[in-house]
Design an enzyme around this catalytic site. Structure first.
Site, PDB file in Angstrom:
ATOM      1  N   SER A 194       0.838  -1.200   0.000  1.00 14.54           N
ATOM      2  CA  SER A 194       0.000   0.000   0.000  1.00 14.54           C
ATOM      3  C   SER A 194       0.874   1.252   0.000  1.00 14.54           C
ATOM      4  CB  SER A 194      -0.975  -0.053   1.172  1.00 14.54           C
ATOM      5  OG  SER A 194      -2.019   0.882   1.030  1.00 14.54           O
ATOM      6  N   GLU A 320      -9.429  -5.291  -3.681  1.00 19.99           N
ATOM      7  CA  GLU A 320      -8.734  -4.313  -2.843  1.00 19.99           C
ATOM      8  C   GLU A 320      -9.683  -3.366  -2.091  1.00 19.99           C
ATOM      9  OE1 GLU A 320      -5.515  -4.002  -2.323  1.00 19.99           O
ATOM     10  OE2 GLU A 320      -4.431  -4.823  -4.033  1.00 19.99           O
ATOM     11  N   HIS A 418      -7.758  -5.670   0.475  1.00 19.62           N
ATOM     12  CA  HIS A 418      -6.518  -4.937   0.725  1.00 19.62           C
ATOM     13  C   HIS A 418      -5.908  -5.377   2.056  1.00 19.62           C
ATOM     14  CE1 HIS A 418      -3.922  -1.519  -0.069  1.00 19.62           C
ATOM     15  NE2 HIS A 418      -4.150  -1.007   1.123  1.00 19.62           N
TER      16      HIS A 418
END
Length: 483
Positions: A194, A320, A418
């Site tokens: 990320s 995600e 995610h």
């Protein structure tokens, strides 16, 4: 190196003693820069003054001051452990055999995510000891300043991408010290997840740090979030100062350094609430274009050849954006018209075509699910594939994955969301108690953990993966799926 099993090693600031954990030795909480307090708050990182004797490196340093993660309900709660004093530290995890001699081991410098607003390299989520032992590599995690302490944009007082400057300081620390821990400073992979992946790519592209990077590992980088425009960053900084009641100009530095850090965090939270927009995942403050660590947009830097010759492993999770949207009533209650309205503001006239394409692919989906799928592409997947296509077309070693694991008990309908691959990479399942994104791992999940971690470690060692065909431009069959 001295001491039983090489647990005491020297750094350029003093000696540290680690602790054996399984087949690795862990050295936690090693300062790489002076504490960013007093006159050093909102200043670039400065060298640590050092220490005498042997520092016991058995406990991670405190996190950088921060509010709770916005993904807390997805990943699991953290007990606040921050302290501004002593927060700029690294953690080094070395295989036992690396400290017993032999050839130096390749190094993975891995950056945590958290939207440039939260996170800590010292958390047990990112304990690198098992990955180091499994892969026969040296793993380094680190803290960098986040939120207003790291990304307030006031260049007139020296505050510009301070978190990115911290990261560069860590890379220089690795160059100067990692050999003492059995690592090879000539073989350094920068990686992260990320915001950490966003940072890793920036370090690989920045002329000031690219020479310190051998390979690049990017997990779920939000490529759709462009570096912040300096004018926007300056406007946000001005609003932030008003919320604090701090005057602008030369007096700002003194006032900001005198405020309790809790007050800085509270105002940042109020700023975030003012700026939030449906579907927008960008934080109020993050790397500013043209500043340290982000001299160019990544597309321009890559087109100019800044990544040439560096093997790349890059991937995303299948779903995600569920981590951001599954619990957001504004998104879950969207109508098709509402979804199109948001998307038009983000991507313009092509919004309807993009939305309809996903709707055709997901005929039973709600508008929220279609919108979430579109945003997964816009924020994460499309940019990852664009980078992979360009890099592979240039003849560079490129590996692309998609993480497809979804928990059996998926009460929040997160799917493969995610951050979901993190416990698999680090083999830290026990650190994610009651985490909805993980569920209850069994034998199949532990086997997947070994497969994923082994592939990543092999890439860190060699820049390739034996049983994984390199990616070819626009070749979906060359994307490896982990499920």
């Amino acid at each position: 190196m001295t001491g039983v099993e090489g647990r005491t090693v020297g750094t350029d600031r003093g000696k540290v003693r680690g602790v054996a954990e399984g087949e690795a030795i862990s050295f936690r909480g090693i300062p790489y820069a002076a504490s960013p307090v007093g006159e050093l708050r909102f200043a670039p990182p400065r060298p640590h003054p050092g220490w005498s004797g042997v520092k016991e490196a058995v406990q991670a340093g405190p996190a950088v001051p921060q509010a709770a993660s916005r993904l807390e309900r997805v990943m699991g709660r953290r007990v606040p452990d921050w302290d501004e004093d002593g927060c700029l530290t690294v953690n080094v995890f070395s295989p036992l055999r690396a400290l017993e001699g032999g050839a130096p081991r390749p190094v993975l410098v891995w950056w945590h995510g958290g939207g440039f607003s939260s996170g800590s390299g010292g958390w047990d989520w990112y304990d690198g000891s098992r990955l180091a032992a499994l892969g026969d590599i040296v793993v380094v995690t680190a803290n960098y300043r986040v939120g207003p302490l790291g990304y307030l944009y006031l260049p007139e007082i020296g505050a510009a991408n301070l978190g990115s400057q911290d990261q560069a300081a860590v890379l220089r620390w690795v160059q100067d010290n990692i050999a003492s821990f059995g690592g090879d400073p000539r073989s350094v992979t920068v990686g992260g997840q990320s915001a950490g992946a966003y940072s890793a790519l920036s370090l690989a592209l920045d002329p000031r740090t690219t020479g310190l990077v051998t390979r690049v590992l990017l997990e779920s980088s939000p490529f759709g979030v462009r570096p912040q425009d300096p004018q926007t960053a300056a406007e946000n900084a001005e609003t932030y100062l008003r919320l604090l009641g701090v005057p602008g100009g030369a007096d700002a530095a003194k006032a900001l350094r005198a405020l309790p850090v809790e007050q800085l965090l509270s105002a940042y939270g109020r700023l975030a609430a003012q700026l939030v927009r449906p579907g927008d995942v960008a934080p109020p403050m993050y790397p500013v274009l043209g500043g340290p660590g982000a001299p160019l947009a990544w597309q321009r830097a890559v087109a100019d050849g800044a990544l040439e010759g560096k093997p790349l492993l890059i991937g995303t999770a299948q779903d995600e954006m569920t981590a951001f949207f599954a619990l957001d009533p504004d998104i879950q209650n969207l109508t098709p018209a509402g979804a199109l309205d948001i998307l038009t503001g983000q991507i313009g006239a092509q919004a309807q075509e993009v939305y309809q394409r996903q709707a055709a692919r997901l005929p039973q989906a709600t508008p929220a699910q279609i919108f979430t799928a579109v945003e997964t592409g816009e924020v994460f997947r499309n940019g990852a594939l664009e980078l992979a296509d360009h890099h592979a077309a240039g003849g560079n070693a490129t590996y692309v994955y998609q993480f497809d694991y979804r928990p059996v008990e998926d009460e929040l309908s997160l799917g493969a969301t995610h951050c979901g691959e993190l416990p698999f990479l680090f083999n830290t399942f026990d650190a994610y108690q009651d985490s909805p994104m993980l569920g209850r791992p069994g034998d199949a999940q532990r086997a997947l953990r070994r497969t994923l971690a082994s592939a990543v470690a092999e890439f860190v060692r060699t820049g390739s993966v034996d049983d994984w065909p390199p990616y070819a431009p626009e070749t979906a069959a060359r994307i490896r799926h982990f499920a």
